[in-house]
Design a protein around this motif. Structure first.
Motif, mmCIF file in Angstrom:
data_model
loop_
_atom_site.group_PDB
_atom_site.id
_atom_site.type_symbol
_atom_site.label_atom_id
_atom_site.label_comp_id
_atom_site.label_asym_id
_atom_site.label_seq_id
_atom_site.Cartn_x
_atom_site.Cartn_y
_atom_site.Cartn_z
ATOM 1 N N ALA A 286 -40.844 2.062 -3.176
ATOM 2 C CA ALA A 286 -40.275 1.368 -4.334
ATOM 3 C C ALA A 286 -41.028 1.758 -5.598
ATOM 4 O O ALA A 286 -42.247 1.952 -5.578
ATOM 5 C CB ALA A 286 -40.341 -0.138 -4.125
ATOM 6 N N HIS A 287 -40.290 1.866 -6.722
ATOM 7 C CA HIS A 287 -40.875 2.256 -8.000
ATOM 8 C C HIS A 287 -40.359 1.370 -9.110
ATOM 9 O O HIS A 287 -39.300 0.741 -8.994
ATOM 10 C CB HIS A 287 -40.530 3.720 -8.330
ATOM 11 N N ARG B 63 -41.766 10.268 -10.401
ATOM 12 C CA ARG B 63 -42.207 11.084 -9.265
ATOM 13 C C ARG B 63 -43.237 10.321 -8.442
ATOM 14 O O ARG B 63 -44.015 9.526 -8.969
ATOM 15 C CB ARG B 63 -42.808 12.406 -9.752
ATOM 16 N N LEU B 64 -43.237 10.586 -7.150
ATOM 17 C CA LEU B 64 -44.178 9.899 -6.276
ATOM 18 C C LEU B 64 -45.611 10.136 -6.713
ATOM 19 O O LEU B 64 -46.006 11.248 -7.064
ATOM 20 C CB LEU B 64 -44.024 10.402 -4.834
ATOM 21 N N THR C 37 -32.741 -3.065 -12.102
ATOM 22 C CA THR C 37 -32.417 -1.858 -11.343
ATOM 23 C C THR C 37 -33.412 -1.652 -10.214
ATOM 24 O O THR C 37 -34.630 -1.798 -10.394
ATOM 25 C CB THR C 37 -32.432 -0.629 -12.271
ATOM 26 N N THR C 38 -32.889 -1.305 -9.048
ATOM 27 C CA THR C 38 -33.726 -0.986 -7.897
ATOM 28 C C THR C 38 -33.916 0.523 -7.828
ATOM 29 O O THR C 38 -32.939 1.282 -7.805
ATOM 30 C CB THR C 38 -33.063 -1.473 -6.596
ATOM 31 N N LEU C 39 -35.157 0.962 -7.826
ATOM 32 C CA LEU C 39 -35.474 2.391 -7.762
ATOM 33 C C LEU C 39 -36.312 2.669 -6.524
ATOM 34 O O LEU C 39 -37.348 2.039 -6.302
ATOM 35 C CB LEU C 39 -36.246 2.830 -9.012
ATOM 36 N N ASP D 280 -27.416 0.312 -11.304
ATOM 37 C CA ASP D 280 -27.984 -0.832 -10.591
ATOM 38 C C ASP D 280 -28.960 -0.395 -9.507
ATOM 39 O O ASP D 280 -29.932 -1.092 -9.222
ATOM 40 C CB ASP D 280 -26.859 -1.656 -9.948
ATOM 41 N N ARG D 281 -28.669 0.718 -8.877
ATOM 42 C CA ARG D 281 -29.541 1.262 -7.833
ATOM 43 C C ARG D 281 -29.722 2.750 -8.081
ATOM 44 O O ARG D 281 -28.766 3.453 -8.436
ATOM 45 C CB ARG D 281 -28.936 1.077 -6.431
ATOM 46 N N ILE D 282 -30.935 3.221 -7.877
ATOM 47 C CA ILE D 282 -31.219 4.654 -7.970
ATOM 48 C C ILE D 282 -32.091 5.032 -6.782
ATOM 49 O O ILE D 282 -33.182 4.484 -6.598
ATOM 50 C CB ILE D 282 -31.949 5.022 -9.280
#
Length: 651
Positions: free
Chosen positions: A310-311, A318-319, A283-285, A238-240
């Motif tokens: 946020a992605h 990767r950023l 999902t929150t990344l 759910d979250r990463i």
């Protein structure tokens, strides 16, 4: 001395006791105290904020497990942090296949746990043998937390384990269940990938949810063959939260420090993943990037001074280090779709033996080897068997001696034979021999320099033609396939011909594509997207546009592969030493003194892949700088022509 520091000291003793080969084979890399504390705190916070556990890691329905515990630094961090809460977890387990590591952990962490009443059990065993290698993991009606630092071993000791092989199938198939098209997916068998997959399955099956909190190799963040792994984690969690600690020695770096916190070659990442009992939406990344020296990175973690971005879980993680490509870029076919036959360049694994500037030097090298010059054996190569072949080849070597494009503006000769070269690429060699020209590009570039993965070669290119870093290997796209058929997708060519009203052949398209890849507007605008997959190339809108841009591509190809007029420069005597360019002055220094003057600044600024003009200089600087300057001028022309097309603007 606090508990975590005591364990850290024990880990250093263990390092000193292990011989280098054993440590490398097992992937033993001990964790700094700051990272262990950060991860323990992050796991605690995730439990309290996202799984409603007031006492976090000390909640009575939480089971904590470190599957590769080593001397126990993560267990120590959990105890340090957890004892500040009122409760105690249901269980805390440390597993390792190394009995000495477990004994060290018990002497310090186990003793402390017993004093504090912390429910710790240490066991010697293989965590990856099953989902319940110990009884504490048999109960699904708990919150599971997997924490730790899996082995840093590319050649996994678990590669034959049936259980993890079955689990890894999810990381080898896309979301539609189709097997990944790549032939080389060995990186998906790395130990850290196996431990991440095992951990994900463990928390997926926990009815009350779970947390993954691990520090690992960071290659999964944007590796093309890791896309199914990223997609699966995006579906299951759910979250990463990912902290990208960088530090890779496998990429070309920009300016500024970017130390590795472990002193290993691959980049490093911390991943905190949360699985809720029931899915709560998308999902929150989030990703945070930390750069600088090792001490500065650890200090940032200790202070929790992270800047999150946020992605979208659907893309590379990767950023971004460049501009986001305009939406139209994603609608264009990739170079691999336009030109279906392509291969990575020649890989010898022993350049100093089989590659030389001329035939005389090459034969001298092979002769010395055949006579018994020492060579170290590798898992893929037996030098004694290779000597037998080398002796035979010296009797009639011409069938295997060929010119190769070693680096931009640097052709050499090589003895290309499977007994001496790791990957001789016979199909690619045959295709280039027939077509006489190949584009050169890359599927990925994790370097910190601006993207510049373009070029052309008339002979078989080396796989380091673009970069000596393994994260940016050169791939060749010849004008025909090994059977001599045009290397241009029939359907794409037909659709293009219907649009422009003219025939599109493989060479014209290749020159069109080269002009696009080399042009500065394209590279600057699409930099981020170009790093993570093959370049995408638009179809021409009309025949006149095609011919005009392809003409600029021809000029770039000529400058790269044909002898150029020597540049009118002044060359001074200079002692050996470091070579440095003063771009604005048109000067190259060597050993602290002026060596070459009168070089056009555009030539000194030219970068192809990760190679600068200075890296290309050899025995004839006037001729090489002439070719570099001609290439730079041709790229300037392509850049202006493509800027005028105005197709890179966002709709």
């Amino acid at each position: 001395m606090r508990l975590v520091e005591r364990v850290e000291a024990s880990a250093r003793e263990r390092d000193a006791a292990l011989d280098r080969e054993t440590a490398r084979a097992r992937g033993v890399v001990h964790t700094p105290a700051a990272i262990a504390r950060f991860i323990a705190h992050a796991a605690d916070l995730a439990l309290r904020e996202h799984l409603d556990r007031r006492d976090g890691i000390a909640s009575d329905d939480v089971v904590l497990v470190d599957p590769a515990t080593g001397p126990g630094v993560f267990l120590a961090a959990l105890i340090e942090h957890g004892t500040s809460h009122d409760g105690r977890p249901r269980a805390c387990v440390g597993l390792d296949v190394d009995r000495d590591a477990i004994a060290r952990a018990d002497a310090i962490v186990g003793a402390t746990a017993r004093e504090l009443g912390w429910p710790l059990r240490l066991a010697c065993g293989d965590a990856l043998a099953s989902l319940a290698p110990v009884r504490e993991l048999e109960d699904d009606d708990v919150v599971r937390v997997v924490i730790g630092n899996p082995p840093w071993a590319a050649r996994s000791a678990n590669r034959d384990a049936r259980f993890t092989e079955t689990l890894l199938d999810d990381f080898r198939r896309d979301e539609a269940g189709v097997a990944l098209a790549e032939r080389k997916i060995g990186v998906l068998s790395d130990d850290y990938v196996r431990f991440v997959r095992w951990s994900a399955e463990l928390v997926r099956r926990a009815r009350r949810g779970g947390v993954i909190a691990m520090v690992t190799n960071a290659s999964f963040l944007d590796g093309p063959v890791h896309r199914a792994m990223r997609a699966a984690l995006g579906r299951w969690l759910d979250r990463i939260d990912v902290i990208d600690l960088g530090g890779s020695s496998l990429i070309a770096r920009g300016r500024g420090a970017d130390d590795n916190v472990f002193g290993v070659r691959p980049s490093v990442a911390i991943t905190i993943g949360v699985r809720a009992p029931q899915r709560r939406g998308a999902t929150t990344l989030r990703i945070a990037r930390i750069e600088g020296t090792r001490d500065a990175k650890l200090d940032t973690l200790s202070r929790g001074a992270l800047r999150w971005e946020a992605h979208d879980v659907a893309g590379p993680w990767r950023l971004a280090r460049g501009r986001r490509a305009p939406a139209i870029y994603r609608s264009w076919p990739g170079l691999d779709a336009w030109m279906p036959f392509h291969r990575e360049g020649l890989q010898t694994n022993r350049d100093d033996l089989v590659i030389a500037r001329d035939r005389e030097a090459l034969f001298a090298s092979i002769d010395a080897f055949a006579r018994g010059a020492p060579r170290r054996a590798t898992p893929h190569w037996d030098p004694d068997r290779a000597r037998i072949v080398a002796r035979d080849l010296l009797r009639d070597p011409d069938a295997h001696v060929r010119r190769i494009a070693y680096r931009p503006f640097d052709e050499r000769v090589a003895l290309v034979h499977p007994a001496l070269c790791h990957r001789p690429r016979p199909e690619l060699a045959r295709a280039i021999d027939t077509s006489g020209l190949a584009l050169v590009s890359a599927r990925k570039d994790r370097g910190q320099l601006a993207w510049a993965c373009f070029g052309a070669a008339r002979v078989l290119p080396d796989n380091c033609w673009l970069s000596t870093r393994s994260s940016c290997r050169a791939r060749a796209f010849p004008l025909c396939d090994p059977e001599g058929a045009p290397n241009l997708d029939v359907d794409l060519a037909r659709r293009t011909e219907d649009t422009i009203g003219a025939v599109l052949d493989a060479r014209t398209f290749a020159m069109w594509a080269l002009a696009w890849m080399a042009s500065e507007p394209y590279r600057e605008t699409c930099d981020e997207a170009l790093r993570t997959d093959y370049p995408r190339i638009p179809a021409p809108r009309d025949a006149a546009e095609l011919q005009r841009i392809a003409g600029h591509g021809e000029a770039i190809a000529r400058a790269l592969i044909e002898p150029a007029a020597p540049l009118a420069i002044t060359i001074h005597e200079a002692r050996p030493g470091r070579v440095r360019a003063r771009e604005d002055e048109g000067v190259i220094e060597r050993g602290g003194a002026r060596w070459i003057e009168g070089v056009p600044p555009r030539a000194l600024r030219l970068v192809i892949g990760h190679h600068t003009a200075l890296a290309c200089l050899a025995d004839a600087p006037a001729a090489i700088l002439g070719a570099i300057d001609a290439t730079a001028r041709a790229i300037d022309g392509a850049s202006r022509a493509i800027a005028e097309l105005d197709v890179l603007r966002d709709a």
